[in-house]
Design a protein around this motif. Structure first.
Motif, PDB file in Angstrom:
ATOM      1  N   ALA A  82       0.820  -1.214   0.000  1.00 14.45           N
ATOM      2  CA  ALA A  82       0.000   0.000   0.000  1.00 14.45           C
ATOM      3  C   ALA A  82       0.854   1.264   0.000  1.00 14.45           C
ATOM      4  N   ASP A  83       1.945   1.274   0.773  1.00  8.19           N
ATOM      5  CA  ASP A  83       2.806   2.463   0.811  1.00  8.19           C
ATOM      6  C   ASP A  83       3.396   2.756  -0.568  1.00  8.19           C
ATOM      7  N   PHE A  84       3.839   1.707  -1.256  1.00 12.37           N
ATOM      8  CA  PHE A  84       4.412   1.906  -2.587  1.00 12.37           C
ATOM      9  C   PHE A  84       3.338   2.315  -3.591  1.00 12.37           C
ATOM     10  N   ALA A  85       2.155   1.728  -3.465  1.00  9.39           N
ATOM     11  CA  ALA A  85       1.053   2.089  -4.358  1.00  9.39           C
ATOM     12  C   ALA A  85       0.686   3.563  -4.177  1.00  9.39           C
ATOM     13  N   GLU A  86       0.575   3.978  -2.925  1.00  6.74           N
ATOM     14  CA  GLU A  86       0.263   5.380  -2.651  1.00  6.74           C
ATOM     15  C   GLU A  86       1.385   6.292  -3.136  1.00  6.74           C
ATOM     16  N   GLY A  87       2.618   5.812  -3.052  1.00  5.97           N
ATOM     17  CA  GLY A  87       3.746   6.574  -3.597  1.00  5.97           C
ATOM     18  C   GLY A  87       3.617   6.772  -5.092  1.00  5.97           C
ATOM     19  N   GLN A  88       3.099   5.766  -5.774  1.00  7.24           N
ATOM     20  CA  GLN A  88       2.882   5.892  -7.214  1.00  7.24           C
ATOM     21  C   GLN A  88       1.800   6.927  -7.519  1.00  7.24           C
ATOM     22  N   LEU A  89       0.774   6.964  -6.688  1.00 14.36           N
ATOM     23  CA  LEU A  89      -0.273   7.975  -6.869  1.00 14.36           C
ATOM     24  C   LEU A  89       0.291   9.372  -6.635  1.00 14.36           C
ATOM     25  N   ILE A  90       1.111   9.521  -5.600  1.00 15.11           N
ATOM     26  CA  ILE A  90       1.742  10.823  -5.336  1.00 15.11           C
ATOM     27  C   ILE A  90       2.604  11.234  -6.520  1.00 15.11           C
ATOM     28  N   ALA A  91       3.415  10.304  -7.023  1.00 11.53           N
ATOM     29  CA  ALA A  91       4.273  10.599  -8.178  1.00 11.53           C
ATOM     30  C   ALA A  91       3.431  10.972  -9.392  1.00 11.53           C
ATOM     31  N   CYS A  92       2.329  10.284  -9.573  1.00 12.04           N
ATOM     32  CA  CYS A  92       1.433  10.571 -10.695  1.00 12.04           C
ATOM     33  C   CYS A  92       0.878  11.997 -10.594  1.00 12.04           C
ATOM     34  N   LEU A  93       0.429  12.372  -9.407  1.00  8.67           N
ATOM     35  CA  LEU A  93      -0.074  13.733  -9.196  1.00  8.67           C
ATOM     36  C   LEU A  93       1.011  14.766  -9.487  1.00  8.67           C
ATOM     37  N   GLN A  94       2.215  14.497  -8.977  1.00  8.57           N
ATOM     38  CA  GLN A  94       3.314  15.437  -9.183  1.00  8.57           C
ATOM     39  C   GLN A  94       3.651  15.569 -10.658  1.00  8.57           C
ATOM     40  N   GLU A  95       3.732  14.461 -11.343  1.00 11.25           N
ATOM     41  CA  GLU A  95       4.095  14.485 -12.765  1.00 11.25           C
ATOM     42  C   GLU A  95       2.991  15.101 -13.617  1.00 11.25           C
ATOM     43  N   GLN A  96       1.767  14.667 -13.410  1.00  8.22           N
ATOM     44  CA  GLN A  96       0.673  15.114 -14.268  1.00  8.22           C
ATOM     45  C   GLN A  96       0.302  16.578 -14.046  1.00  8.22           C
ATOM     46  N   LEU A  97       0.410  17.034 -12.798  1.00 10.08           N
ATOM     47  CA  LEU A  97       0.055  18.419 -12.491  1.00 10.08           C
ATOM     48  C   LEU A  97       1.278  19.289 -12.270  1.00 10.08           C
ATOM     49  N   MET A  98       2.455  18.738 -12.562  1.00 13.52           N
ATOM     50  CA  MET A  98       3.724  19.462 -12.454  1.00 13.52           C
ATOM     51  C   MET A  98       3.901  20.088 -11.068  1.00 13.52           C
ATOM     52  N   LEU A  99       3.618  19.295 -10.037  1.00 16.42           N
ATOM     53  CA  LEU A  99       3.762  19.748  -8.659  1.00 16.42           C
ATOM     54  C   LEU A  99       5.195  19.515  -8.197  1.00 16.42           C
ATOM     55  N   PRO A 100       5.619  20.234  -7.169  1.00 15.34           N
ATOM     56  CA  PRO A 100       6.976  20.011  -6.654  1.00 15.34           C
ATOM     57  C   PRO A 100       7.106  18.596  -6.096  1.00 15.34           C
ATOM     58  N   ALA A 101       8.272  18.018  -6.270  1.00 15.60           N
ATOM     59  CA  ALA A 101       8.529  16.654  -5.808  1.00 15.60           C
ATOM     60  C   ALA A 101       8.627  16.619  -4.279  1.00 15.60           C
ATOM     61  N   GLU A 102       7.812  15.764  -3.663  1.00  7.41           N
ATOM     62  CA  GLU A 102       7.834  15.521  -2.228  1.00  7.41           C
ATOM     63  C   GLU A 102       7.546  14.042  -2.031  1.00  7.41           C
ATOM     64  N   ASN A 103       7.925  13.523  -0.916  1.00  4.59           N
ATOM     65  CA  ASN A 103       7.653  12.128  -0.572  1.00  4.59           C
ATOM     66  C   ASN A 103       8.197  11.156  -1.625  1.00  4.59           C
ATOM     67  N   ARG A 104       9.306  11.465  -2.235  1.00  2.00           N
ATOM     68  CA  ARG A 104       9.861  10.618  -3.291  1.00  2.00           C
ATOM     69  C   ARG A 104      10.241   9.229  -2.784  1.00  2.00           C
ATOM     70  N   SER A 105      10.511   9.084  -1.503  1.00  2.00           N
ATOM     71  CA  SER A 105      10.927   7.783  -0.989  1.00  2.00           C
ATOM     72  C   SER A 105       9.817   6.751  -1.088  1.00  2.00           C
ATOM     73  N   ARG A 106       8.570   7.155  -1.168  1.00  2.00           N
ATOM     74  CA  ARG A 106       7.435   6.241  -1.257  1.00  2.00           C
ATOM     75  C   ARG A 106       7.151   5.820  -2.690  1.00  2.00           C
ATOM     76  N   GLU A 107       7.808   6.435  -3.645  1.00  2.00           N
ATOM     77  CA  GLU A 107       7.562   6.209  -5.060  1.00  2.00           C
ATOM     78  C   GLU A 107       7.983   4.836  -5.542  1.00  2.00           C
ATOM     79  N   ASN A 108       9.097   4.351  -5.077  1.00  2.00           N
ATOM     80  CA  ASN A 108       9.645   3.102  -5.584  1.00  2.00           C
ATOM     81  C   ASN A 108       8.963   1.968  -4.919  1.00  2.00           C
TER      82      ASN A 108
END
Length: 108
Positions: A82-108
């Protein structure tokens, strides 16, 4: 907040997806609502005003699909925690909406 919304409205969202492809009135209403959402996002995040509606619509579709996959447990089906899945959602939001990168450790 996005993931909580997708989880609590899981059954409704499933039914809405089905109705969107089977009922023309629902399809038009959903399109109208999405256009309003695009307009709202452009006001809320002024830097998005430079983005075309087509590009922003694509971003919303991608975000919606990844959020649904998290809520539906599709990442878990692939033995992705779940933590990694949620990290992917965070990364998706950041990439798609060009938001500043945060919580990158949960992405992988």
């Amino acid at each position: 907040m996005l993931l909580d919304h997708h989880r609590t409205s899981l059954r409704f969202r499933r039914a809405l997806r089905t109705l969107t492809v089977t009922d023309e009135r629902v399809r038009r209403a959903r399109a109208k609502r999405r256009l309003a959402q695009i307009g709202h996002l452009k006001k809320l995040l002024p830097y998005l005003a430079k983005m075309t509606d087509a590009r922003l619509a694509r971003s919303l579709f991608v975000i919606e699909r990844v959020a649904d996959a998290c809520a539906e447990g599709e990442f878990a089906d692939l033995q992705i925690g779940a933590d990694f899945a949620e990290g992917q959602l965070i990364a998706c939001l950041q990439e798609q909406l060009m938001l500043p990168a945060e919580n990158r450790s949960r992405e992988n």
